[in-house]
Design a protein around this motif. Structure first.
Motif, mmCIF file in Angstrom:
data_model
loop_
_atom_site.group_PDB
_atom_site.id
_atom_site.type_symbol
_atom_site.label_atom_id
_atom_site.label_comp_id
_atom_site.label_asym_id
_atom_site.label_seq_id
_atom_site.Cartn_x
_atom_site.Cartn_y
_atom_site.Cartn_z
ATOM 1 N N ILE A 43 0.839 -1.204 0.000
ATOM 2 C CA ILE A 43 0.000 0.000 0.000
ATOM 3 C C ILE A 43 0.872 1.251 0.000
ATOM 4 C CG2 ILE A 43 -1.723 1.332 1.300
ATOM 5 C CD1 ILE A 43 -2.975 -1.285 2.172
ATOM 6 N N HIS A 47 1.201 4.200 -2.874
ATOM 7 C CA HIS A 47 1.089 5.656 -2.643
ATOM 8 C C HIS A 47 2.280 6.380 -3.282
ATOM 9 C CE1 HIS A 47 -2.395 5.978 -0.006
ATOM 10 N NE2 HIS A 47 -1.919 5.089 0.845
ATOM 11 N N VAL A 79 -5.382 -5.001 -4.816
ATOM 12 C CA VAL A 79 -5.229 -3.996 -3.769
ATOM 13 C C VAL A 79 -5.556 -2.596 -4.302
ATOM 14 C CG1 VAL A 79 -3.505 -2.844 -2.299
ATOM 15 C CG2 VAL A 79 -3.618 -5.343 -2.384
ATOM 16 N N THR A 81 -7.481 -1.674 -6.649
ATOM 17 C CA THR A 81 -8.903 -1.450 -6.944
ATOM 18 C C THR A 81 -9.760 -1.463 -5.689
ATOM 19 O OG1 THR A 81 -9.201 -3.814 -7.376
ATOM 20 C CG2 THR A 81 -8.816 -2.389 -9.278
ATOM 21 N N PHE A 82 -9.217 -1.919 -4.572
ATOM 22 C CA PHE A 82 -10.008 -1.987 -3.332
ATOM 23 C C PHE A 82 -9.950 -0.674 -2.566
ATOM 24 C CE2 PHE A 82 -10.554 -2.847 1.216
ATOM 25 C CZ PHE A 82 -11.712 -3.607 1.228
ATOM 26 N N TYR A 83 -8.770 -0.093 -2.488
ATOM 27 C CA TYR A 83 -8.567 1.093 -1.651
ATOM 28 C C TYR A 83 -8.875 2.359 -2.443
ATOM 29 C CZ TYR A 83 -6.515 -2.223 1.568
ATOM 30 O OH TYR A 83 -6.331 -3.286 2.417
ATOM 31 N N THR A 84 -9.865 3.107 -1.948
ATOM 32 C CA THR A 84 -10.416 4.189 -2.755
ATOM 33 C C THR A 84 -9.513 5.414 -2.863
ATOM 34 O OG1 THR A 84 -11.634 4.866 -0.794
ATOM 35 C CG2 THR A 84 -12.817 3.544 -2.405
ATOM 36 N N MET A 85 -8.429 5.457 -2.099
ATOM 37 C CA MET A 85 -7.532 6.610 -2.257
ATOM 38 C C MET A 85 -6.789 6.572 -3.588
ATOM 39 S SD MET A 85 -5.745 7.324 1.413
ATOM 40 C CE MET A 85 -4.797 8.753 0.898
ATOM 41 N N PHE A 86 -6.667 5.389 -4.171
ATOM 42 C CA PHE A 86 -5.879 5.293 -5.403
ATOM 43 C C PHE A 86 -6.689 5.716 -6.620
ATOM 44 C CE2 PHE A 86 -3.851 1.980 -2.640
ATOM 45 C CZ PHE A 86 -2.717 2.729 -2.373
ATOM 46 N N GLU A 139 -15.743 10.384 1.652
ATOM 47 C CA GLU A 139 -16.467 10.030 2.866
ATOM 48 C C GLU A 139 -15.527 10.255 4.040
ATOM 49 O OE1 GLU A 139 -19.562 9.679 2.792
ATOM 50 O OE2 GLU A 139 -19.927 9.251 0.679
ATOM 51 N N LEU A 141 -13.281 12.173 6.453
ATOM 52 C CA LEU A 141 -11.821 12.257 6.456
ATOM 53 C C LEU A 141 -11.253 12.495 7.865
ATOM 54 C CD1 LEU A 141 -11.299 14.291 3.160
ATOM 55 C CD2 LEU A 141 -10.850 11.872 3.541
ATOM 56 N N GLN A 151 -9.494 17.831 1.212
ATOM 57 C CA GLN A 151 -8.120 17.356 1.186
ATOM 58 C C GLN A 151 -7.574 17.561 -0.218
ATOM 59 O OE1 GLN A 151 -7.568 13.141 2.057
ATOM 60 N NE2 GLN A 151 -5.388 13.446 2.429
ATOM 61 N N LYS A 154 -1.537 15.669 0.373
ATOM 62 C CA LYS A 154 -1.428 15.286 1.779
ATOM 63 C C LYS A 154 -2.012 16.340 2.713
ATOM 64 C CE LYS A 154 2.809 12.615 1.178
ATOM 65 N NZ LYS A 154 4.252 12.583 1.412
ATOM 66 N N ARG B 124 -4.621 5.454 8.977
ATOM 67 C CA ARG B 124 -5.401 5.650 7.746
ATOM 68 C C ARG B 124 -4.583 6.453 6.739
ATOM 69 N NH1 ARG B 124 -10.816 9.178 8.384
ATOM 70 N NH2 ARG B 124 -10.751 8.800 6.150
ATOM 71 N N MET B 128 -1.503 10.974 6.037
ATOM 72 C CA MET B 128 -0.107 10.738 5.647
ATOM 73 C C MET B 128 0.862 11.692 6.353
ATOM 74 S SD MET B 128 1.377 8.434 3.936
ATOM 75 C CE MET B 128 0.570 7.683 2.518
ATOM 76 N N PRO B 164 0.696 2.775 6.327
ATOM 77 C CA PRO B 164 -0.536 3.485 5.963
ATOM 78 C C PRO B 164 -1.556 2.579 5.295
ATOM 79 C CG PRO B 164 1.089 3.814 4.247
ATOM 80 C CD PRO B 164 1.718 2.886 5.268
ATOM 81 N N GLY B 166 -5.231 2.714 2.757
ATOM 82 C CA GLY B 166 -5.498 3.338 1.465
ATOM 83 C C GLY B 166 -6.891 3.929 1.364
ATOM 84 N N GLY B 167 -7.473 4.287 2.526
ATOM 85 C CA GLY B 167 -8.798 4.909 2.479
ATOM 86 C C GLY B 167 -9.921 3.910 2.552
ATOM 87 N N ALA B 168 -9.863 2.989 3.508
ATOM 88 C CA ALA B 168 -10.938 2.015 3.661
ATOM 89 C C ALA B 168 -11.342 1.941 5.129
ATOM 90 C CB ALA B 168 -10.499 0.638 3.165
ATOM 91 N N ARG B 185 -6.468 -6.957 0.195
ATOM 92 C CA ARG B 185 -7.723 -6.214 0.323
ATOM 93 C C ARG B 185 -8.194 -6.336 1.766
ATOM 94 N NH1 ARG B 185 -10.186 -6.042 -5.075
ATOM 95 N NH2 ARG B 185 -12.277 -5.868 -4.232
ATOM 96 N N PHE B 349 -22.285 6.566 3.247
ATOM 97 C CA PHE B 349 -20.958 6.230 3.788
ATOM 98 C C PHE B 349 -20.793 4.714 3.901
ATOM 99 C CE2 PHE B 349 -18.421 5.018 7.477
ATOM 100 C CZ PHE B 349 -17.220 5.662 7.233
ATOM 101 N N GLU B 353 -18.346 2.088 1.990
ATOM 102 C CA GLU B 353 -17.283 1.436 2.753
ATOM 103 C C GLU B 353 -17.475 -0.070 2.948
ATOM 104 O OE1 GLU B 353 -14.615 2.968 3.252
ATOM 105 O OE2 GLU B 353 -15.279 5.019 2.861
#
Lengths: 179, 444
Positions: A43, A47, A79, A81-86, A139, A141, A151, A154, B124, B128, B164, B166-168, B185, B349, B353
């Motif tokens: 992860i 980033h 990974v 596709t799962f984590y929405t920050m990417f 959603e 933060l 945001q 960073k 989270r 960062m 960190p 990744g926003g989950a 995941r 939300f 999630e």
């Protein structure tokens, strides 16, 4: 769950490669984990890869991360596709992510989003024609006492008003990044 | 009752640096624990303190530690859950940003107690910049001999890392956190086996919230019995409360458990009432997953007793007229706010999630979001209100992890206490599209 299907038409034309300096940083992160558990670094490396290779993760970038970690590409796709920050698609130079969950909604995030939409002349999910700004919603933060907020990279920008957002946009446009 | 134990030094200039932190009494608990105590004695003190998990579930920390399996030759891990994502909650962020060494100190003592030689703080991904603060502080702790090999000559070794997400949101669930830390995941695991037996990389693992680990520091410094004297009944110690929404002075407050809700909302030392001189309409006292309380049940229980900031008092009345302390994410609504709209944002939300692993949650959270969306926008019908209750029943208890319950309960509570507001959105379709129920009521 991001429900993301990767759009294969968007690619990097050249293979992304970390500079030797970046590679040293990446290897340092990998070495934080016990022998054989290097996949744990994925992860954080994604980033870094996103930041290094244009703010998004192309198939080429993900394949390269798989190569660096010596794992199968599918393990990286899973990974990423799962984590929405990417970001799995190219974005504007600056991505504004406005929090819109309950506590921010109570203090005016809906109005803030409308204001940014009209100021930048884009809708949520779009990028300005000059490629400077992408507007997204997020959603929660974790800034619930300091909303409304957004945001960008960073940086958290909190206690926002329409005026402060105008100043923020001007600052990003002029290259004088707010501290 | 303003009692500051964790945040005693949060406003000391330079407290984020090792030197200033140390001059203000920092790292004493590490000296005491490593030089004068056995791991079991530390666990005993934490059990005596009555400390309950500060992430939301409120499970006794000492008991959780006592479950840790200790097979020979197998490493054990302590993971700090800094994946703070429950809407309404931003206390861990404050603690880590202001006093990073307090968390590190707690991690060293706790890792020693559990016999862990490699520990992680999972934070989270959006935080960062705090990851950078923590890594800087960790480097200082290494340089001063509080991390690494043979800490303070005790023979105990500990490495501490930060990782960190990744926003989950789901990665705040402990088995999802472990999956994520393994580079996968964040799908929660079936329990049993519990992490205490089979956690990170199949080894015995304890996962604790940031604030719980920080609280170990005063517990070791002053003793578990002293800590247990703070607070009220089984709600011992202090709690960090994240106060947000329509308050005159939102922010992070450390309170002694047992403080009255009235004092917390209106007191000069705390939130100083509702913003802009408005009236209180409702409050969600423990993060988005806990039931909403209408104004008359916020400062008093249904029996007319003073409602206190404690695990027991906030739960008084069960789901009929009570709520929960949860993570301490205290969200206040003024008279102009719309409960339907807020409930819709929460449903959105949770739909966003849900990890997608269990169909009742994956499908159910999506349907609740759709139904609430149409109600809020004046396109629903009366049947939709009952439909929400039906979907609720099909989610709760039918999923691997508690995210499904967390999504279902707030909707049920909102309908229980504010049904007329949901009905107004059905009977006043056009107005619902242009006006806020709260504002409408205020102008009547």
């Amino acid at each position: 769950m991001s429900n993301t299907h990767v759009d294969l038409s968007k690619r990097h034309s050249e293979k992304p490669v970390f500079s030797s300096e970046k590679m040293a940083e990446v290897q340092g992160i990998i070495s934080q984990y016990p022998e054989g558990k290097h996949k744990s670094a994925i992860i954080r490396i994604l980033h870094i890869a996103e930041e290094t290779f244009g703010g998004w993760l192309s198939i080429e970038t993900m394949d390269y991360v798989a190569e660096v970690l010596n794992i199968e590409p599918i393990e990286v796709y899973e990974v990423a596709t799962f984590y929405t920050m990417f970001n799995l698609e190219p974005t504007g130079k600056f991505v504004f992510e406005v929090c819109r969950t309950g506590p921010c909604m109570l203090v005016g995030s809906d109005q803030l989003i409308e204001h940014i939409e009209s100021t930048l002349d884009i809708k949520v999910g779009e990028t300005t024609k000059d490629g400077m700004f992408t507007l997204k919603t997020a959603e929660c933060l974790g800034a619930c006492g300091y909303g409304p907020m957004l945001q960008c990279g960073k940086k958290y920008h909190e206690h926002l008003t329409n005026e402060k957002v105008n100043e923020l946009i001007a600052a990003y446009r002029s290259g004088e990044l707010p501290k | 009752m303003a009692r500051r134990i964790l945040l005693e030094h949060d406003n000391v200039p330079g407290i984020e640096t090792f030197d200033v932190y140390r001059k203000n009494g920092g790292y004493r608990s590490v000296e005491k624990a490593l030089k004068k105590m056995t791991p079991q004695e530390i666990v005993d003190e934490v059990q005596k303190s009555g400390l309950r998990g500060r992430g939301g579930a409120g499970f006794p920390t000492g008991m959780k530690w006592s479950f840790l399996a200790k097979p020979d030759g197998v490493p054990r891990y302590l993971l700090c859950n800094a994946d703070e994502s429950e809407p309404g909650t931003f206390k861990d962020r404050y603690l880590m940003e202001k006093i990073p060494h307090l968390l590190i100190e707690g991690m060293i003592v706790s890792s020693f107690a559990l016999g862990a030689n490699l520990s992680f703080i999972y934070i989270r991904g959006e935080y960062m910049w705090i990851l950078e603060i923590l890594e800087k502080a960790i480097a200082e702790a290494y340089a001063n001999g509080f991390l690494g090999k043979n800490i303070l000559g005790s023979g105990y070794d500990l490495d501490l890392r930060v990782a960190p997400g990744g926003g989950a949101y789901i990665c705040g669930e402990e088995t999802a956190l472990i999956e994520s830390l393994e580079g996968k995941r964040g799908n929660p695991r079936m329990k049993p086996p519990f992490p205490a037996v089979k956690g990170l990389w199949g080894c015995p693992t304890v996962v604790n919230n940031v604030e719980s680990i920080a609280a170990v520091v005063p517990i070791i410094n002053d003793g578990g019995d002293e800590y247990a004297k703070i607070g009220i009944g089984k709600s011992t110690g202090t709690k960090l409360i994240s106060a947000g929404g329509n308050l005159a002075r939102p922010g992070v407050y450390e309170i002694e458990l047992g403080l009255s809700v009235e004092e917390f909302i209106y007191g000069d030392d705390y939130c100083r009432g509702i913003a802009n001189g408005k009236k209180l309409k409702a409050c969600i006292p423990g993060g988005s997953s806990v039931p909403i309380l209408p104004a008359h049940l916020v400062t008093k229980t249904a029996e007319g007793l003073d409602r206190l900031m404690s695990y027991e008092s906030l739960a008084e009345g069960g789901f009929v007229s009570g709520s929960m302390l949860g993570s301490g994410g205290f969200i206040v609504f003024d008279e102009d706010q719309c409960v339907v709209r807020n409930t819709w944002t929460f449903a959105r939300f949770y739909a966003h999630e849900s990890c997608g692993q269990c169909s009742p949650c994956r499908e159910g959270t999506g349907w609740m979001e759709k139904v609430l969306n149409r109600l809020e926008h004046g396109q629903g019908n009366m049947r939709d209100i009952d439909l929400l209750a039906e979907i609720n029943k099909k989610i709760e208890g039918n999923t691997i992890c508690p995210l499904g319950d967390a999504a279902a309960w707030p909707v049920a509570a909102a309908i229980r206490h504010f049904r007329e507001e949901f009905e107004w959105h059905v009977t006043n379709k056009e107005e619902a599209q242009t006006r806020n129920y709260g504002l409408l009521k205020a102008s009547m």
